[in-house]
Design a protein around this motif. Sequence first.
Motif, PDB file in Angstrom:
ATOM      1  N   LEU A   1     -22.285  27.709   8.949  1.00  7.43           N
ATOM      2  CA  LEU A   1     -21.235  28.730   9.009  1.00  7.43           C
ATOM      3  C   LEU A   1     -20.701  29.014   7.597  1.00  7.43           C
ATOM      4  O   LEU A   1     -20.502  30.177   7.210  1.00  7.43           O
ATOM      5  CB  LEU A   1     -20.111  28.246   9.928  1.00  7.43           C
ATOM      6  CG  LEU A   1     -19.255  29.319  10.574  1.00  7.43           C
ATOM      7  CD1 LEU A   1     -20.128  30.309  11.331  1.00  7.43           C
ATOM      8  CD2 LEU A   1     -18.237  28.676  11.528  1.00  7.43           C
ATOM      9  N   ALA A   2     -20.511  27.949   6.804  1.00 12.47           N
ATOM     10  CA  ALA A   2     -20.017  28.122   5.427  1.00 12.47           C
ATOM     11  C   ALA A   2     -21.014  28.951   4.625  1.00 12.47           C
ATOM     12  O   ALA A   2     -20.639  29.879   3.904  1.00 12.47           O
ATOM     13  CB  ALA A   2     -19.813  26.759   4.764  1.00 12.47           C
ATOM     14  N   THR A   3     -22.318  28.660   4.807  1.00 17.88           N
ATOM     15  CA  THR A   3     -23.341  29.390   4.058  1.00 17.88           C
ATOM     16  C   THR A   3     -23.352  30.870   4.434  1.00 17.88           C
ATOM     17  O   THR A   3     -23.466  31.746   3.574  1.00 17.88           O
ATOM     18  CB  THR A   3     -24.728  28.773   4.312  1.00 17.88           C
ATOM     19  OG1 THR A   3     -24.643  27.374   4.076  1.00 17.88           O
ATOM     20  CG2 THR A   3     -25.774  29.367   3.384  1.00 17.88           C
TER      21      THR A   3
ATOM     22  N   LEU B   1     -22.048  36.443   2.861  1.00 20.51           N
ATOM     23  CA  LEU B   1     -21.403  37.735   3.132  1.00 20.51           C
ATOM     24  C   LEU B   1     -20.342  38.095   2.106  1.00 20.51           C
ATOM     25  O   LEU B   1     -20.214  39.251   1.710  1.00 20.51           O
ATOM     26  CB  LEU B   1     -20.789  37.732   4.539  1.00 20.51           C
ATOM     27  CG  LEU B   1     -21.799  37.659   5.686  1.00 20.51           C
ATOM     28  CD1 LEU B   1     -21.091  37.582   7.029  1.00 20.51           C
ATOM     29  CD2 LEU B   1     -22.750  38.860   5.653  1.00 20.51           C
ATOM     30  N   THR B   2     -19.585  37.097   1.644  1.00 18.89           N
ATOM     31  CA  THR B   2     -18.533  37.417   0.671  1.00 18.89           C
ATOM     32  C   THR B   2     -19.033  37.265  -0.763  1.00 18.89           C
ATOM     33  O   THR B   2     -18.592  37.975  -1.655  1.00 18.89           O
ATOM     34  CB  THR B   2     -17.323  36.473   0.844  1.00 18.89           C
ATOM     35  OG1 THR B   2     -17.803  35.126   0.786  1.00 18.89           O
ATOM     36  CG2 THR B   2     -16.634  36.700   2.177  1.00 18.89           C
TER      37      THR B   2
ATOM     38  N   ALA C   1     -12.937  21.202   7.310  1.00 13.32           N
ATOM     39  CA  ALA C   1     -14.246  20.854   6.751  1.00 13.32           C
ATOM     40  C   ALA C   1     -14.979  22.115   6.321  1.00 13.32           C
ATOM     41  O   ALA C   1     -15.626  22.153   5.263  1.00 13.32           O
ATOM     42  CB  ALA C   1     -15.063  20.091   7.797  1.00 13.32           C
ATOM     43  N   LEU C   2     -14.847  23.153   7.139  1.00 11.46           N
ATOM     44  CA  LEU C   2     -15.486  24.431   6.815  1.00 11.46           C
ATOM     45  C   LEU C   2     -14.916  24.997   5.507  1.00 11.46           C
ATOM     46  O   LEU C   2     -15.659  25.401   4.616  1.00 11.46           O
ATOM     47  CB  LEU C   2     -15.262  25.425   7.963  1.00 11.46           C
ATOM     48  CG  LEU C   2     -15.814  26.836   7.765  1.00 11.46           C
ATOM     49  CD1 LEU C   2     -17.322  26.805   7.612  1.00 11.46           C
ATOM     50  CD2 LEU C   2     -15.428  27.740   8.931  1.00 11.46           C
ATOM     51  N   LEU C   3     -13.578  24.985   5.412  1.00 15.08           N
ATOM     52  CA  LEU C   3     -12.933  25.498   4.205  1.00 15.08           C
ATOM     53  C   LEU C   3     -13.387  24.718   2.969  1.00 15.08           C
ATOM     54  O   LEU C   3     -13.747  25.306   1.951  1.00 15.08           O
ATOM     55  CB  LEU C   3     -11.404  25.410   4.348  1.00 15.08           C
ATOM     56  CG  LEU C   3     -10.610  25.888   3.128  1.00 15.08           C
ATOM     57  CD1 LEU C   3     -10.734  27.390   2.958  1.00 15.08           C
ATOM     58  CD2 LEU C   3      -9.129  25.498   3.238  1.00 15.08           C
ATOM     59  N   ALA C   4     -13.396  23.404   3.083  1.00 17.14           N
ATOM     60  CA  ALA C   4     -13.785  22.566   1.942  1.00 17.14           C
ATOM     61  C   ALA C   4     -15.230  22.857   1.527  1.00 17.14           C
ATOM     62  O   ALA C   4     -15.532  23.047   0.344  1.00 17.14           O
ATOM     63  CB  ALA C   4     -13.624  21.093   2.300  1.00 17.14           C
ATOM     64  N   SER C   5     -16.133  22.947   2.518  1.00 19.60           N
ATOM     65  CA  SER C   5     -17.538  23.229   2.213  1.00 19.60           C
ATOM     66  C   SER C   5     -17.687  24.599   1.585  1.00 19.60           C
ATOM     67  O   SER C   5     -18.450  24.789   0.637  1.00 19.60           O
ATOM     68  CB  SER C   5     -18.384  23.163   3.485  1.00 19.60           C
ATOM     69  OG  SER C   5     -18.500  21.840   3.912  1.00 19.60           O
ATOM     70  N   PHE C   6     -16.969  25.550   2.143  1.00 24.89           N
ATOM     71  CA  PHE C   6     -17.036  26.923   1.639  1.00 24.89           C
ATOM     72  C   PHE C   6     -16.650  26.970   0.159  1.00 24.89           C
ATOM     73  O   PHE C   6     -17.386  27.482  -0.684  1.00 24.89           O
ATOM     74  CB  PHE C   6     -16.113  27.821   2.467  1.00 24.89           C
ATOM     75  CG  PHE C   6     -16.049  29.242   1.984  1.00 24.89           C
ATOM     76  CD1 PHE C   6     -16.983  30.178   2.411  1.00 24.89           C
ATOM     77  CD2 PHE C   6     -15.053  29.649   1.102  1.00 24.89           C
ATOM     78  CE1 PHE C   6     -16.929  31.497   1.964  1.00 24.89           C
ATOM     79  CE2 PHE C   6     -14.992  30.955   0.644  1.00 24.89           C
ATOM     80  CZ  PHE C   6     -15.934  31.884   1.081  1.00 24.89           C
TER      81      PHE C   6
ATOM     82  N   ARG D   1     -25.213  21.951  -0.884  1.00 18.99           N
ATOM     83  CA  ARG D   1     -23.926  21.489  -1.393  1.00 18.99           C
ATOM     84  C   ARG D   1     -22.900  21.410  -0.255  1.00 18.99           C
ATOM     85  O   ARG D   1     -22.129  20.450  -0.154  1.00 18.99           O
ATOM     86  CB  ARG D   1     -23.444  22.452  -2.485  1.00 18.99           C
ATOM     87  CG  ARG D   1     -22.063  22.154  -3.061  1.00 18.99           C
ATOM     88  CD  ARG D   1     -22.073  20.878  -3.900  1.00 18.99           C
ATOM     89  NE  ARG D   1     -20.736  20.544  -4.373  1.00 18.99           N
ATOM     90  CZ  ARG D   1     -19.855  19.862  -3.663  1.00 18.99           C
ATOM     91  NH1 ARG D   1     -20.177  19.435  -2.448  1.00 18.99           N
ATOM     92  NH2 ARG D   1     -18.661  19.590  -4.159  1.00 18.99           N
ATOM     93  N   ALA D   2     -22.916  22.409   0.619  1.00 13.87           N
ATOM     94  CA  ALA D   2     -21.987  22.437   1.744  1.00 13.87           C
ATOM     95  C   ALA D   2     -22.250  21.253   2.666  1.00 13.87           C
ATOM     96  O   ALA D   2     -21.328  20.596   3.147  1.00 13.87           O
ATOM     97  CB  ALA D   2     -22.124  23.750   2.506  1.00 13.87           C
TER      98      ALA D   2
END
Lengths: 345, 224
Positions: free
Chosen positions: B20-22, B27-28, B95-100, B159-160
């Motif tokens: 999801l982070a990837t 996209l951004t 966790a998502l935010l940190a990975s992102f 990395r994520a």
Amino acid sequence: MIEVKVEKRLKDFKLKVSFSSRAPITAFFAPSGSGKSLTLQTIAGLIKPDKGRVEVNGKPFFDSERGIDLPPQKRKVGYLFQDYALFPHMTVFENVAYGARSRDKVYELLKTLKIEKLKDKYPSQISGGQKQRVALARALATEPEILLLDEPFSALDRSLKEELYGEIREVQEKFKVPVVLVTHDHEELFELAGWIVILEEGRSVQEGRPQELFFNPSSLKTAKLLGHRSFIEATVVEVGKSSLVKLPSGKLLRCRKGEFRPGDRVFVSILPNSLSLSLTDEVNRVKMVVRRVKKGMEIDKIFALFEGKEVELHLPSSLSPNFLFQEGRESTFYLSVEHLPLIRR
Amino acid sequence: MSLSPEVLFSIKLSLKVSLLATLLIFLTGLPLAYLLAYREFKLKNFLDALITLPLVFPPVVTGYILLLIFGKKGLLGELLFKLFGFTVVFNWKGALLASFVAAFPIFVKGARASLEAVDRRLIEVSYTLGKGRIETFFRITFPLAKQGITASLILSFARALGEFGATLMVAGNIPMRTNTIPLEIYSAISEGDFGKANLLTALTALFSVAVIYAVNRLSGGRKV
């Protein structure tokens, strides 16, 4: 029909170019780094001038006063980069079809430029001359108003060049598209151009028909650029059908007519091809000491001392060996008046 | 050495979070990479530096800063919680935010370099052939930069997946809730459960080799 009058200030370069040409093929002639490509980019709309006007075939592309600045997409300019800039991930066919109106047009162009057989090849699989044909076809596929060629032959060998000169001329006639090309090659210049614009350090210094320009360079620098080799300081004495000038030694020399008045300080350009074989009214008879003779396949180059300067004269090899032109010997030369243009000092 | 629920959970969560982070990064990050590569604007250097920060900060510090911003008493976190009851602290979204944040710069930097490596004149030719910016991007720029962009995306995914420090700070180390593979390995070792640690380590190693292989293949020159 193209009219350009633009100014653009860059970090350490100032472009100030103006010219107007109705010739089928117009050439920018200049040493590298004098703003030739930059000028093409302003015509194509890839660089925006600070002020000025660009008009092609009566259509204004850019006009700072009227606030016109067409984006490159709307200008319909066929731009050929020096190394052709073909899309490496597309086949020849896809390259040509990229901006094309129709598939028929693509096939027609592939045929005209004799590259049908290459249509499924990638740019990395074809030769330099073939790449140029593809780039030309790609540019023509959009039915451009004008073709801009940035040193189109510089990467090609001589025999190929000559073949492509013919092709450019054919394309020009067939598609009735005016061509502007950039070059610093004399051969290209006099072979192709109907109108020449000379650029020096970002400025257009002179424009005109090739013959006119060649015999009337406005400065010593331009003369050298055009291939003049030897210059002797002189003063104009008399003007008429030709110009009579006085050389440093006091000797008089009859030279080509120009816009000069008695008393004007000038350079006489001794063109390498000014040697004449017979003595007529149109000829000067001068004595020079031959210093060196350099034999070549087609011409022999003779370096002789005249008025304290070394001048270079060319003679067809078929007229050699000639005892008159032995090294160290003082010989009589006949110099054609028409080939001794004057340049303002 | 069986797959305990914790191990299975950590694998699933790790995949969910990093995939999801990837996706979000792609996209951004791609538009941002495009802007950085081709446009001149104010604060460009500042923006570039800001994106780079997570790359140079110790992950724990990045995590702490995220906590300061997105924590329930944080600058943004308080507002988000009051308005929407939304928080990233101590749940998988943390966790998502940190990975992102940790993986974002890797993609943007790589994608920007790949875009900048595309011959500028090819883009200009496309313009003179009548094509606009968007069509030029999808038919010329992107296809030519695709391999580099994909390689950067794989690296940022890796990395994520490996994110630990910032995740620990923001999402915490809660079994069956926020324990991604790296956190599970950490816990396993703290508890002396080396079998579990070895299993997850082997899995991670296997994956890393696959990533290196994929990146090398993609950046190993153009096929054409």
